[in-house]
Design an enzyme around this catalytic site. Structure first.
Site, PDB file in Angstrom:
ATOM      1  N   GLY A 157      10.286  34.846  16.857  1.00  0.00           N
ATOM      2  CA  GLY A 157      10.770  34.785  15.494  1.00  0.00           C
ATOM      3  C   GLY A 157      12.221  35.194  15.370  1.00  0.00           C
ATOM      4  CG  ASP A 158      15.712  37.756  15.526  1.00  0.00           C
ATOM      5  OD1 ASP A 158      16.745  37.179  15.888  1.00  0.00           O
ATOM      6  OD2 ASP A 158      15.695  38.605  14.626  1.00  0.00           O
ATOM      7  CG  ASP A 159      18.843  36.355  18.610  1.00  0.00           C
ATOM      8  OD1 ASP A 159      19.023  35.237  18.107  1.00  0.00           O
ATOM      9  OD2 ASP A 159      19.423  37.383  18.220  1.00  0.00           O
TER      10      ASP A 159
END
Length: 469
Positions: free
Chosen positions: A250-252
């Protein structure tokens, strides 16, 4: 892949085991695996009262086992085996010269009770928690001031059961910053390998203020809309190797960090000598590899190669801002394949979230010697968005032998560039005027370093487990 690494891969897939039957579950009496260090003493979690029924809390069993095994640190080290089962637990601390090994059918479950997660101080290079001003919850598996610590298995699972934490984050109900799945601080010689990590409350793997770190063969899975579920975040670390990982986030997928604003500047501990290779990433709302935004202690000598990016916002992103200070320099990326991207490359100098209002507005980051080469991308909305800082341009950008196939509904202008300086060679579509074409004679531009880093010399060996305590 050399012969020893191939053997290790086979050992993970087909472990050599002898099984002792019990009424609860089969218990492995002997098996082989690969690790940087082997151990003289062994024990199973069940010997310390562990119950893998998914409901019994095992924090005490984990800590009792590790505390007992710590006595062998100076006499050959020890290993704790987590057998098949669902082992509910709160945060627990590791020890030096120690291996935690998860059976492929072992699942360590993060407790849903905040009381099972001790609150610890903010990181000194951040000055505060990331979710809140105050402290932070200790990670599910935590260690500090350790030497020679290994977390591995034959693809056993850590499940952070993060939905509860994500809801609290969205509702503004957190008193402290959410826990991570694995955090190792102030440590040396760390191996995290052959595991599956799912549903982390926040970041998944966070080595910080550490050296000689290997993260290998890890699968990380999070809902792509889950908040801040970064995959692997090397933070103020020296000599780190991340390889052969599959990450849905959901992110890097990999976020390289080194502290936040005035706190990171004062702490002054960069991330350097980082190798990232053979990574596959899906991250529709963030980057495959991000440098920053907390980079105030500096980031230098990052080498990434053989990366596959699928349905991600950006391939490589540099995030910084006025007030960050620090530097991102000597970054080398090659042989990256991208499919369905918003941007292939993104650099931004206006990533303006700050720890507090005490940052120095005169602390300007230095971004220089950024090298991308030998890449292919398909179905891309915009080739690149490169935005430096007025009066503080990003310099020494080199992009070579890159072919980007634009999407049917791509932006009319594939490149936007402001406050940057560099060159390009054999790039399609043609870059902006601030990256002028150098011609065939400069086709070797953006050279990837050929000399190896010390972390690449760390070798694994075949280790054995047999119950002897």
């Amino acid at each position: 892949m050399d012969v020893l690494l191939l053997l290790c891969a086979l050992l993970v897939a087909l472990p050599n085991v002898a099984v002792v039957e019990s009424r609860k579950a089969p218990v492995l009496d002997y098996f082989e695996y690969c690790a940087m260090s082997c151990r003289a003493y062994s024990a199973s979690l069940e010997e310390f009262g562990g119950v893998g029924d998914g409901t019994t809390l095992n924090t005490g069993a984990f800590q009792a086992a590790i505390d007992h095994l710590s006595q062998y640190a100076s006499s050959g080290g020890s290993q704790l085996y987590v057998p098949p089962g669902r082992w509910l637990t709160g945060s627990f601390n590791l020890t030096s010269h120690f291996t935690l090994f998860l059976h492929k059918d072992a699942v360590i479950l993060g407790s849903q009770d905040e009381n099972d997660w001790p609150v610890i101080d903010p990181l000194p290079s951040y000055g505060r928690g990331r979710d809140t001003q105050g402290g932070r919850f200790s990670s599910l598996i935590f260690g500090t001031n350790l030497t020679d610590v290994i977390i591995t298995g034959n693809n056993g699972t850590l499940d952070g059961q993060g939905d509860l934490w994500w809801q609290k984050f969205h509702k503004g109900e957190l008193s402290y910053t959410r826990p991570y799945l694995i955090e190792i601080m102030y440590s040396d010689n760390v191996q995290i390998s052959n595991l599956t990590l799912v549903n982390s409350p926040s970041w998944n793997v966070h080595p910080v203020y550490s050296s000689n770190v290997v993260v290998q063969g890890v699968t990380i899975l999070a809902p792509v809309t889950s908040p801040n579920t970064d995959g692997i975040n090397p933070d103020s670390c020296t000599n780190t190797r991340i390889e052969d990982c599959y990450i849905v986030s959901g992110d890097d997928c990999v976020a390289v960090k080194s502290g936040w604003d005035e706190y990171g500047i004062a702490y002054g501990m960069p991330t350097k000598q980082l190798v990232i290779r053979r990574l596959t990433c899906i991250s529709p709302f963030s980057a495959v590899i991000a440098l920053g935004s907390e980079m105030s202690g500096g980031i230098q000598d990052v080498r990434a190669e053989d990366i596959v990016a699928i349905n991600s916002e950006s391939g490589v992103r540099i995030k910084t801002a006025v007030g960050r200070g620090g530097y991102v320099k000597d970054i080398f990326v090659r042989r990256m394949t991208m499919n369905t991207m918003k941007w292939a490359f993104w650099m931004t100098g206006n990533y303006g979230s700050h720890a507090d209002d005490k940052y120095d507005p005169n602390a300007l980051p230095v971004i220089q010697n950024i090298n991308y080469r030998d890449m292919v991308a398909e179905n891309v909305t915009m080739a690149a968005r490169l935005e430096g800082i007025s009066g503080d341009p990003f310099t020494g950008i080199c992009i070579s032998n890159v072919t980007i196939q634009m999407a049917k509904k791509a932006k009319k202008v594939p490149w936007t560039c402001t406050d940057i300086d560099g060159i390009s060679s054999d790039v399609t579509p043609a870059p902006c005027n601030l990256l002028p074409e150098q011609g065939e004679e400069k086709i070797g531009a953006c050279t990837f370093p050929e000399e190896s880093l010390p972390i690449e010399d760390i070798q694994v060996q075949t280790c054995t487990y047999s119950r002897n305590l």
